[in-house]
Design a protein around this motif. Structure first.
Motif, short mmCIF file in Angstrom:
data_model
loop_
_atom_site.label_atom_id
_atom_site.label_comp_id
_atom_site.label_asym_id
_atom_site.label_seq_id
_atom_site.Cartn_x
_atom_site.Cartn_y
_atom_site.Cartn_z
N CYS A 44 0.86 -1.19 0.00
CA CYS A 44 0.00 0.00 0.00
C CYS A 44 0.89 1.24 0.00
O CYS A 44 1.73 1.41 0.89
CB CYS A 44 -0.91 0.00 1.23
N LEU A 45 0.75 2.08 -1.02
CA LEU A 45 1.52 3.31 -1.13
C LEU A 45 0.60 4.48 -0.78
O LEU A 45 -0.44 4.66 -1.40
CB LEU A 45 2.06 3.48 -2.55
N VAL A 46 0.98 5.24 0.23
CA VAL A 46 0.16 6.35 0.70
C VAL A 46 0.92 7.65 0.49
O VAL A 46 2.07 7.78 0.91
CB VAL A 46 -0.19 6.20 2.20
N THR A 47 0.30 8.61 -0.18
CA THR A 47 0.90 9.94 -0.29
C THR A 47 0.18 10.87 0.67
O THR A 47 -1.04 10.79 0.83
CB THR A 47 0.79 10.51 -1.72
N SER A 48 0.93 11.74 1.32
CA SER A 48 0.35 12.62 2.32
C SER A 48 1.29 13.78 2.58
O SER A 48 2.50 13.70 2.36
CB SER A 48 0.10 11.85 3.62
N ARG A 49 0.72 14.88 3.08
CA ARG A 49 1.53 16.00 3.54
C ARG A 49 1.75 15.92 5.05
O ARG A 49 2.39 16.80 5.63
CB ARG A 49 0.86 17.32 3.18
N VAL A 50 1.19 14.89 5.67
CA VAL A 50 1.29 14.72 7.12
C VAL A 50 2.42 13.74 7.42
O VAL A 50 2.39 12.59 6.99
CB VAL A 50 -0.03 14.18 7.70
#
Length: 230
Positions: free
Chosen positions: A87-93
């Motif tokens: 699972c690849l998650v992109t986030s600014r957090v």
């Protein structure tokens, strides 16, 4: 096509999900089939369908722009934990998902930002030649962020031959708005580049859509009803 290959292709098609029916990221659904969750029976069924489709298969799941690990990651991840899925998650957090491998990605470089801006605006640039000062200034004002630069590039295309003198002032006008993000301020500025005869309709559309929170899934009947208002 050989029979085994055709059979494999047919099986893949049979198990392919109808992604248009998947819930939005803001929708709560159970963390696992039969688990506790807050979603409707429909979202539970959709999650179970996704889990069955991923069972025993190597799947790459990409969750973009997540900001809540519980709502956006844990409850939307139907992957088979015994498979080679990822699972690849992109986030600014930062540290959104505890224990996950985290890779920091910087903003675009100056060259990348100017390339995106001018290519989106359909302005030719000779490799190795200095960037126009206006392009450098716009890239800096956009924080070298891809979304902001793409919107600014569309504005550039609308301004055509006047972009080097008109684009930067238009963007600076948007920065005087109440929008909280760079992208939001660029969007506000982009409205001023719309032809006068079409601007009223576009502004009305923005006002109508602003009624709903981000990541809200709207039934098509609601969209049809709203269309009569703009």
């Amino acid at each position: 096509m050989s029979q085994p290959a055709a059979l494999r292709r047919r099986r893949r098609c049979q198990r392919r999900l109808d992604t248009r029916r998947l819930p939005s990221p803001a929708t709560r659904c159970p963390a696992s089939p039969g688990g506790k969750g807050h979603g409707s029976s429909q979202t539970t069924a959709l999650f179970d369908e996704a889990a069955r489709a991923a069972q025993g298969r190597s799947v790459l799941l990409v969750i973009d722009d997540a900001w809540d690990a519980d709502a956006h990651v844990h409850t939307l991840c139907p992957l088979d934990e015994f498979s080679d899925s990822a699972c690849l998650v992109t986030s600014r957090v930062k540290s959104l998902v505890p224990g996950a491998t985290e890779v920091a990605v910087d903003v675009l470089t100056q060259d990348e930002a100017c390339t995106l801006l001018l290519s989106t605006g359909e302005v030719a640039h000779t490799p190795g030649q200095p960037w126009p000062k206006a392009a450098l200034d716009v890239a800096d004002l956009c924080g070298q962020l891809p979304l902001a630069l793409s919107i600014a590039g569309a504005m550039l295309r609308e301004l055509a031959d006047d972009w080097e003198t008109s684009l930067l002032p238009a963007l600076k006008a948007g920065h005087g708005s109440e929008a909280s993000s760079i992208e939001g301020r660029v969007i506000v500025a982009s409205l001023n580049c719309i032809a006068e005869e079409a601007r009223a309709g576009v502004l009305a559309l923005f006002e109508v859509l602003a009624t709903f929170p981000e990541d809200t899934t709207l039934p098509i009947a609601v969209v049809d009803a709203l269309a009569a208002l703009v």
